[in-house]
Design a protein around this motif. Structure first.
Motif, PDB file in Angstrom:
ATOM      1  N   GLY A 143       0.712  -1.370  -0.523  1.00  0.00           N
ATOM      2  CA  GLY A 143       0.312   0.136   0.251  1.00  0.00           C
ATOM      3  C   GLY A 143       0.762   1.140   0.212  1.00  0.00           C
ATOM      4  O   GLY A 143       0.490   1.938  -0.041  1.00  0.00           O
ATOM      5  N   GLY A 144       2.105   0.971  -0.266  1.00  0.00           N
ATOM      6  CA  GLY A 144       3.324   2.047   0.191  1.00  0.00           C
ATOM      7  C   GLY A 144       3.685   2.184  -0.909  1.00  0.00           C
ATOM      8  O   GLY A 144       3.623   1.507  -2.106  1.00  0.00           O
ATOM      9  N   ALA A 145       4.931   3.008  -0.824  1.00  0.00           N
ATOM     10  CA  ALA A 145       5.642   3.158  -2.154  1.00  0.00           C
ATOM     11  C   ALA A 145       7.218   3.890  -1.530  1.00  0.00           C
ATOM     12  O   ALA A 145       7.295   4.963  -0.870  1.00  0.00           O
ATOM     13  CB  ALA A 145       5.002   4.152  -3.507  1.00  0.00           C
ATOM     14  N   ASP A 146       8.031   3.256  -2.054  1.00  0.00           N
ATOM     15  CA  ASP A 146       9.375   4.223  -1.873  1.00  0.00           C
ATOM     16  C   ASP A 146       9.707   5.039  -2.938  1.00  0.00           C
ATOM     17  O   ASP A 146       9.305   4.651  -4.743  1.00  0.00           O
ATOM     18  CB  ASP A 146      10.448   2.720  -1.912  1.00  0.00           C
ATOM     19  CG  ASP A 146      10.015   1.972  -0.973  1.00  0.00           C
ATOM     20  OD1 ASP A 146       9.773   2.519   0.299  1.00  0.00           O
ATOM     21  OD2 ASP A 146      10.829   1.151  -0.263  1.00  0.00           O
ATOM     22  N   THR A 147      11.237   5.930  -2.450  1.00  0.00           N
ATOM     23  CA  THR A 147      11.300   7.138  -3.376  1.00  0.00           C
ATOM     24  C   THR A 147      12.566   5.896  -4.325  1.00  0.00           C
ATOM     25  O   THR A 147      12.774   4.809  -3.766  1.00  0.00           O
ATOM     26  CB  THR A 147      12.004   7.868  -3.049  1.00  0.00           C
ATOM     27  OG1 THR A 147      13.331   7.452  -1.796  1.00  0.00           O
ATOM     28  CG2 THR A 147      11.750   8.876  -2.038  1.00  0.00           C
ATOM     29  N   VAL A 148      13.132   6.145  -5.591  1.00  0.00           N
ATOM     30  CA  VAL A 148      14.438   5.295  -6.253  1.00  0.00           C
ATOM     31  C   VAL A 148      14.974   5.159  -5.447  1.00  0.00           C
ATOM     32  O   VAL A 148      15.947   4.531  -5.141  1.00  0.00           O
ATOM     33  CB  VAL A 148      14.291   6.075  -7.616  1.00  0.00           C
ATOM     34  CG1 VAL A 148      15.307   5.673  -8.123  1.00  0.00           C
ATOM     35  CG2 VAL A 148      13.355   6.043  -8.342  1.00  0.00           C
ATOM     36  N   GLU A 149      16.409   5.649  -4.557  1.00  0.00           N
ATOM     37  CA  GLU A 149      16.942   5.476  -3.889  1.00  0.00           C
ATOM     38  C   GLU A 149      16.937   4.563  -2.761  1.00  0.00           C
ATOM     39  O   GLU A 149      17.869   3.583  -2.769  1.00  0.00           O
ATOM     40  CB  GLU A 149      17.477   6.604  -3.362  1.00  0.00           C
ATOM     41  CG  GLU A 149      17.491   8.013  -4.544  1.00  0.00           C
ATOM     42  CD  GLU A 149      16.509   9.032  -4.965  1.00  0.00           C
ATOM     43  OE1 GLU A 149      16.967   9.934  -6.253  1.00  0.00           O
ATOM     44  OE2 GLU A 149      15.360   8.576  -4.254  1.00  0.00           O
ATOM     45  N   ALA A 150      15.445   5.084  -1.848  1.00  0.00           N
ATOM     46  CA  ALA A 150      14.981   4.299  -1.357  1.00  0.00           C
ATOM     47  C   ALA A 150      15.041   2.738  -1.514  1.00  0.00           C
ATOM     48  O   ALA A 150      14.997   1.713  -0.943  1.00  0.00           O
ATOM     49  CB  ALA A 150      13.735   4.203  -0.245  1.00  0.00           C
TER      50      ALA A 150
END
Length: 579
Positions: A143-150
């Motif tokens: 249900g969530g999303a990370d930054t590309v870096e994370a």
């Protein structure tokens, strides 16, 4: 021959050939079974293509079950066909063994799996499981999303060590004796003996002899057996069943819990991402620097361990933690397509599912479109647990005509210069059309109207952000086509986001605004790789519609894209010149 068409013109005119060393010869192939089968119009899902299997492909299909293979295949070389036919062959040749262990095919998304789903049943195989990576851990809700870096950091192979250290961080050596009271009496296991039992179990865990949960059970069993020895010295002789019951008793379980607590994978991951002290201990000795630790803490999903909004990368942390705690069931053979796009942590999730079996890895380094995409097969195979897998390279294409492959191949020096330029075994004069226009929507609707009059499948492929507007334009023109989604199956007429084009094929492809496709990715090189994927989906015709200038990389000299087989007639594939 490549064509460039003015959107206001009624006629199609050939693009003038560019002079110079960049031009390469193409060939016009003779007819034959292969050409007829490949060019036969498509109507939807991938069909059984056994008639197109070539000798170099057949060698891969028939490799021994014990052999793990990696197939580096350029667009149109048939790597997916090879993988599916290998599954059918292995099930035929090793039916009894694989009936028990199973065969798993892993694809990049459900749209791709829907596309290939009919192939194995057509070959008489109905027992192979098809799955996406995410569906292997389908009880974890994303249900969530990370930054590309994370996301890139969370997919790093070092995270496996961080998770293992965090899990083992909960172990605490005994600080006192254990007193056990039963109906037969009271017995005490001293601190020194208990510490020795704990140390033995911890050493086995550290050596990888058994998983965390098994280590906990062993410690409880050893502790119960120590009580049994004392009971027997006092004249009591408990049965094996009584000792097993004793190992599950409140006294023994309580003593074990104090030194070897129960572990839950989701709770462990949640704690690691929210507890700076635990993360610092797990990341010690230079495993992660301070900036990387801060990045992970900032990427912690909101909510508790049971209600957290996990990101796609978190799923594979949880899967890794589960394996550390309880282990993972495996398959007799695993086939993974588009493997170049997997992160190291995703590779590890697949490796443990074929720990006692073999692996067929399919992919193309030039088509890697994730920020963590593999740059070499040696590293990727190591993450997949098969550093000694045999590498096969397929460069002779059958699906993509030489005219189209030569055009797309201009991107190779910018996205994967180390790869050998692919060749094509077939040509289709007029297969490639460049259509500059000032009204993209009008040009797309005109091309869709034209495509509808022909047999076979077609797809409009555009940058993800442009799909909605094109869908409206087509509906307005009463030319609605099916919008492909990650969980749907391609049909005869599709509007396809560029991010879902990988692995699919259509008789005709209308590629819309290449510059926007490139700009839709977080890095220009990834954008060019995405464009390379889009430009190599066509079997018969590719029309490139653009209002913006084509990316500069498409003006590069074209690598050799034509199979120089004897008896073929050379023609020019020119360099683009635009005014």
């Amino acid at each position: 021959q490549m064509f460039i068409r003015d959107s206001s013109a009624a006629e199609t005119a050939p693009l003038p050939a560019g002079a110079g060393a960049g031009a390469r010869p193409a060939v016009v192939p003779a007819g034959g079974l292969l050409e007829r089968e490949i060019e036969r119009p498509r109507s939807g899902p991938m069909r059984d293509i056994v008639a197109t299997i070539q000798p170099e492909q057949d060698e891969i299909v028939r490799a021994e079950l014990s052999v793990s293979l990696c197939v580096q295949g350029a667009p149109g070389t048939g790597k997916t066909a090879v993988g599916l036919h290998r599954a059918a062959y292995l099930l035929f040749a090793h039916r009894e063994r694989l009936a028990r262990a199973g065969v798993l095919v892993v694809g990049p998304n459900r749209a791709f799996l829907g596309y290939i789903a009919a192939v194995l049943p057509a070959l008489g195989e109905f027992t192979v499981r098809h799955s996406t990576l995410a569906d292997l851990v389908d009880d974890v809700t994303v249900g969530g999303a990370d930054t590309v870096e994370a996301a890139t950091l969370k997919g790093d192979a070092r995270m496996a060590t961080v998770l293992r250290r965090a899990l083992h961080d909960g172990l605490r050596p005994p600080t006192g004796p254990v007193a056990v009271v039963t109906r037969a009496g009271r017995w005490t296991v001293g601190e020194e003996e208990f510490t020795g039992l704990f140390a033995d179990a911890a050493a086995g865990l550290a050596a990888g002899t058994f998983r965390y949960a098994i280590g906990r059970e062993r410690l409880a069993g050893r502790l119960a057996n120590a009580v049994r020895v004392r009971a027997e010295a006092g004249g009591n002789f408990p049965t094996d069943g009584a000792v097993r019951t004793l190992a599950r008793s409140r006294a023994v379980q309580g003593a074990v819990e104090a030194v070897w607590p129960k572990a839950d994978a989701a709770a462990l991951v949640r704690r690691l991402l929210t507890d700076p002290q635990l993360l610092a201990r797990a990341a010690a000795d230079g495993m992660l620097d301070a900036d990387e630790q801060r990045l992970l803490l900032a990427a912690a999903p909101p909510g508790g361990a049971r209600t957290a909004r996990w990101s796609p990368a978190d799923v594979f942390w949880i899967d890794e933690a589960r394996d550390l705690i309880d282990g993972t069931g495996g398959f007799g053979h695993l086939i993974v397509d588009e493997a170049q796009d997997l992160s190291p942590m995703q590779c590890r999730a697949l490796a443990r599912r074929c720990a006692d079996g073999s692996l067929t890895v399919l992919g193309d380094l030039a088509q890697g479109t994730t920020p963590w995409a593999a740059t070499s097969w040696s590293a990727q195979l190591a993450h997949l647990g098969r550093p000694d897998a045999h590498l096969e390279v397929l460069t002779r294409g059958y699906r993509v005509p030489a005219e189209i492959l030569g055009f797309a191949g201009r991107l190779l020096t910018h996205i994967a210069a180390e790869l050998t330029a692919p060749t094509s075994a077939r040509t289709a004069p007029g297969a490639l059309t460049l259509l500059p226009t000032s009204d993209v929507a009008a040009a797309v609707t005109a091309e869709v109207a034209r495509a509808r009059t022909r047999s076979g499948s077609f797809a409009v492929v555009a940058a993800d952000a442009d799909v909605a507007a094109l869908a409206v334009a087509l509906r307005t023109a009463d030319l609605a086509v099916d919008e492909l989604r990650a969980d749907s199956t391609p049909s005869r007429a599709c509007l396809v986001p560029a991010s879902l084009a990988k692995g699919l094929e259509f008789d005709q492809v209308i590629a819309v605004e290449p510059a926007a496709i490139v700009a839709g990715e977080p890095h220009p090189r990834l954008g060019l790789r995405r464009l390379y994927v889009v430009l190599t989906r066509a079997v018969s015709e590719l029309t490139v519609i653009h209002a913006e200038p084509l990316p500069a990389a498409l003006h590069s000299p074209v690598p050799a894209a034509i199979d120089p087989s004897p008896g073929r007639i050379a023609v020019d594939v020119p360099i683009i010149t635009e005014t």
